[in-house]
Design a protein around this motif. Structure first.
Motif, PDB file in Angstrom:
ATOM      1  N   ASP A  88       7.551 -15.046 -16.346  1.00  0.00           N
ATOM      2  CA  ASP A  88       9.277 -14.281 -16.849  1.00  0.00           C
ATOM      3  C   ASP A  88       8.693 -13.103 -15.289  1.00  0.00           C
ATOM      4  N   VAL A  89       8.209 -14.072 -14.791  1.00  0.00           N
ATOM      5  CA  VAL A  89       7.850 -13.524 -13.012  1.00  0.00           C
ATOM      6  C   VAL A  89       7.504 -14.087 -12.119  1.00  0.00           C
ATOM      7  N   SER A  90       7.558 -13.332 -10.769  1.00  0.00           N
ATOM      8  CA  SER A  90       7.014 -14.510  -9.662  1.00  0.00           C
ATOM      9  C   SER A  90       6.304 -13.534  -8.972  1.00  0.00           C
ATOM     10  N   ILE A  91       4.909 -13.544  -8.854  1.00  0.00           N
ATOM     11  CA  ILE A  91       4.299 -12.441  -7.981  1.00  0.00           C
ATOM     12  C   ILE A  91       3.706 -13.294  -6.355  1.00  0.00           C
ATOM     13  N   ASP A  92       4.127 -12.747  -5.618  1.00  0.00           N
ATOM     14  CA  ASP A  92       3.475 -13.150  -4.438  1.00  0.00           C
ATOM     15  C   ASP A  92       3.042 -12.359  -3.557  1.00  0.00           C
ATOM     16  N   ALA A  93       2.317 -12.816  -1.838  1.00  0.00           N
ATOM     17  CA  ALA A  93       2.047 -11.823  -1.617  1.00  0.00           C
ATOM     18  C   ALA A  93       3.441 -10.759  -1.076  1.00  0.00           C
ATOM     19  N   GLN A  94       3.866 -10.569  -0.805  1.00  0.00           N
ATOM     20  CA  GLN A  94       5.112 -10.248  -0.535  1.00  0.00           C
ATOM     21  C   GLN A  94       5.312  -9.086  -1.644  1.00  0.00           C
ATOM     22  N   THR A  95       4.812  -9.433  -2.613  1.00  0.00           N
ATOM     23  CA  THR A  95       5.223  -8.280  -4.146  1.00  0.00           C
ATOM     24  C   THR A  95       4.537  -7.128  -3.659  1.00  0.00           C
ATOM     25  N   THR A  96       5.404  -6.341  -3.841  1.00  0.00           N
ATOM     26  CA  THR A  96       4.715  -4.980  -3.097  1.00  0.00           C
ATOM     27  C   THR A  96       4.167  -4.022  -4.588  1.00  0.00           C
ATOM     28  N   LEU A  97       3.285  -3.191  -4.024  1.00  0.00           N
ATOM     29  CA  LEU A  97       2.760  -1.960  -5.278  1.00  0.00           C
ATOM     30  C   LEU A  97       2.643  -0.599  -4.016  1.00  0.00           C
ATOM     31  N   GLN A  98       2.721   0.382  -5.026  1.00  0.00           N
ATOM     32  CA  GLN A  98       3.240   1.461  -4.846  1.00  0.00           C
ATOM     33  C   GLN A  98       3.208   2.860  -5.633  1.00  0.00           C
ATOM     34  N   LEU A  99       2.973   3.505  -5.368  1.00  0.00           N
ATOM     35  CA  LEU A  99       2.808   4.965  -5.963  1.00  0.00           C
ATOM     36  C   LEU A  99       3.092   6.237  -5.641  1.00  0.00           C
ATOM     37  N   HIS A 100       3.840   6.835  -6.508  1.00  0.00           N
ATOM     38  CA  HIS A 100       4.609   8.376  -6.118  1.00  0.00           C
ATOM     39  C   HIS A 100       3.900   9.261  -6.697  1.00  0.00           C
ATOM     40  N   VAL A 101       3.894  10.603  -6.119  1.00  0.00           N
ATOM     41  CA  VAL A 101       3.483  11.236  -6.762  1.00  0.00           C
ATOM     42  C   VAL A 101       4.451  13.236  -6.672  1.00  0.00           C
ATOM     43  N   ASN A 102       4.874  13.492  -7.494  1.00  0.00           N
ATOM     44  CA  ASN A 102       5.746  14.480  -7.525  1.00  0.00           C
ATOM     45  C   ASN A 102       7.151  14.508  -6.471  1.00  0.00           C
ATOM     46  N   GLY A 103       7.364  12.728  -6.643  1.00  0.00           N
ATOM     47  CA  GLY A 103       8.568  12.357  -5.901  1.00  0.00           C
ATOM     48  C   GLY A 103       8.023  12.153  -4.821  1.00  0.00           C
ATOM     49  N   SER A 104       6.311  11.704  -3.869  1.00  0.00           N
ATOM     50  CA  SER A 104       6.584  11.874  -2.400  1.00  0.00           C
ATOM     51  C   SER A 104       5.169  10.699  -2.634  1.00  0.00           C
ATOM     52  N   ARG A 105       5.839   9.245  -1.785  1.00  0.00           N
ATOM     53  CA  ARG A 105       4.690   8.444  -2.134  1.00  0.00           C
ATOM     54  C   ARG A 105       3.154   8.205  -1.477  1.00  0.00           C
ATOM     55  N   ARG A 106       2.092   8.468  -1.849  1.00  0.00           N
ATOM     56  CA  ARG A 106       1.174   8.590  -1.629  1.00  0.00           C
ATOM     57  C   ARG A 106       0.530   6.818  -1.346  1.00  0.00           C
ATOM     58  N   GLN A 107       0.493   5.831  -2.274  1.00  0.00           N
ATOM     59  CA  GLN A 107       0.079   4.980  -1.402  1.00  0.00           C
ATOM     60  C   GLN A 107       1.719   3.994  -1.682  1.00  0.00           C
ATOM     61  N   HIS A 108       1.028   2.689  -0.617  1.00  0.00           N
ATOM     62  CA  HIS A 108       2.106   2.085  -0.287  1.00  0.00           C
ATOM     63  C   HIS A 108       1.677   0.077   0.123  1.00  0.00           C
ATOM     64  N   THR A 109       1.630  -0.201  -0.676  1.00  0.00           N
ATOM     65  CA  THR A 109       1.187  -1.802   0.383  1.00  0.00           C
ATOM     66  C   THR A 109       2.384  -3.291  -0.390  1.00  0.00           C
ATOM     67  N   THR A 110       1.543  -4.356   0.408  1.00  0.00           N
ATOM     68  CA  THR A 110       2.671  -5.568  -0.622  1.00  0.00           C
ATOM     69  C   THR A 110       0.298  -6.566  -0.464  1.00  0.00           C
ATOM     70  N   LEU A 111       0.275  -7.499  -1.683  1.00  0.00           N
ATOM     71  CA  LEU A 111      -0.675  -8.088  -2.284  1.00  0.00           C
ATOM     72  C   LEU A 111      -1.095  -9.256  -1.245  1.00  0.00           C
ATOM     73  N   GLY A 112      -0.013  -8.657  -0.886  1.00  0.00           N
ATOM     74  CA  GLY A 112      -0.777 -10.317   0.618  1.00  0.00           C
ATOM     75  C   GLY A 112      -2.154  -9.206   1.112  1.00  0.00           C
ATOM     76  N   GLU A 113      -2.517  -8.461   0.943  1.00  0.00           N
ATOM     77  CA  GLU A 113      -3.516  -7.634   1.894  1.00  0.00           C
ATOM     78  C   GLU A 113      -4.313  -7.404   1.129  1.00  0.00           C
ATOM     79  N   MET A 114      -4.705  -7.797  -0.456  1.00  0.00           N
ATOM     80  CA  MET A 114      -5.932  -8.256  -1.048  1.00  0.00           C
ATOM     81  C   MET A 114      -6.708  -8.924  -0.520  1.00  0.00           C
ATOM     82  N   VAL A 115      -7.755  -8.353   0.142  1.00  0.00           N
ATOM     83  CA  VAL A 115      -9.024  -9.480   0.302  1.00  0.00           C
ATOM     84  C   VAL A 115      -9.577 -10.851  -0.320  1.00  0.00           C
ATOM     85  N   HIS A 116      -9.404 -10.389  -1.855  1.00  0.00           N
ATOM     86  CA  HIS A 116     -10.008 -11.008  -2.536  1.00  0.00           C
ATOM     87  C   HIS A 116      -8.689 -12.092  -3.445  1.00  0.00           C
ATOM     88  N   THR A 117      -8.052 -12.011  -3.073  1.00  0.00           N
ATOM     89  CA  THR A 117      -6.873 -13.053  -4.570  1.00  0.00           C
ATOM     90  C   THR A 117      -7.219 -13.374  -5.759  1.00  0.00           C
TER      91      THR A 117
END
Length: 228
Positions: free
Chosen positions: A147-176
């Motif tokens: 039901d979904v398309s995952i690719d190198a541009q898919t964004t992964l992120q985390l906010h804590v108490n409303g502030s962004r702490r972590q952010h990347t795209t899956l293309g930055e993974m060393v191992h796919t």
């Protein structure tokens, strides 16, 4: 079958758009799969030798439940990660074969008792007490892979108490993901129900009791919870 003591409950995760649930068998994790995170931890990435560790299935926290602050630490860190759920298994797979095993995707936190990890590293000891503790793997509801398309541009992120702490795209993974599954299958017999945490980007930091967090694999899955 009658058991001498009550049998442990089966850990399950909700499925987006379904009233059925996904049963969890084992939880595998890969370390140092984003180069910037490896650098912030004072390590380097060796692509030829990926680092794996495990968490028990009952470490999974589902349905956005509160996450208890763990005992024996003063330095609990968040590590947001894409989570892959397997619908089939195998051994000695190629990356091409591995893709067919993927049943769905989610997002989760590999919670880490960083002080215990640092102590273990300093002594050359395993990381189990730092990684495999109770409630150390909050995971979102899962999205079916079809039901979904995952690719190198898919964004992964985390906010804590409303502030962004972590952010990347899956293309930055060393191992796919197919590479991770293939290597894991040379070390373990993978089976349906296995979860794989696929690594965290830079920006890991401490969580405190009372913190709320919002983990997101954008367009795929999200997890909103708090530490209590």
């Amino acid at each position: 079958m009658t058991t001498i003591i009550p049998a442990p409950a089966i850990t399950t995760l909700p499925i987006i758009g379904s009233d059925q649930r996904f049963p969890v068998r084992r939880v595998f994790c890969i370390g140092r799969n984003y180069a910037e995170h490896a650098r912030e931890m004072g390590s380097t990435v060796d692509k030829s030798t990926p680092i794996f560790f495990c968490k028990p299935a009952d470490a999974v926290v589902s349905d956005g439940a509160d996450v208890p602050y763990p005992q024996a630490t003063n330095d609990l860190h968040h590590e947001v990660e894409m989570v892959v759920a397997l619908g089939a298994g195998g051994i000695n797979l190629t990356p091409a074969q591995s893709s067919s095993l993927i049943w769905g995707y989610g997002v989760g936190l590999d919670l880490t008792r960083r002080d215990l990890q640092a102590q273990a590293k300093a002594k050359g000891n395993p990381w189990d007490t730092a990684k495999a503790f109770d409630h150390s793997a909050p995971v979102s509801a899962l999205r079916v892979a079809a039901d979904v398309s995952i690719d190198a541009q898919t964004t992964l992120q985390l906010h804590v108490n409303g502030s962004r702490r972590q952010h990347t795209t899956l293309g930055e993974m060393v191992h796919t993901v197919p590479e991770i599954i293939a290597v894991l299958s040379t070390l373990f017999e993978l089976k349906a129900g296995d979860l794989i945490f696929t690594g965290t980007p830079a920006g890991v930091a401490a969580l405190q009791p009372g913190d709320s967090f919002h983990a997101e694999l954008v367009g795929v899955a999200e997890l909103v919870s708090r530490v209590v």
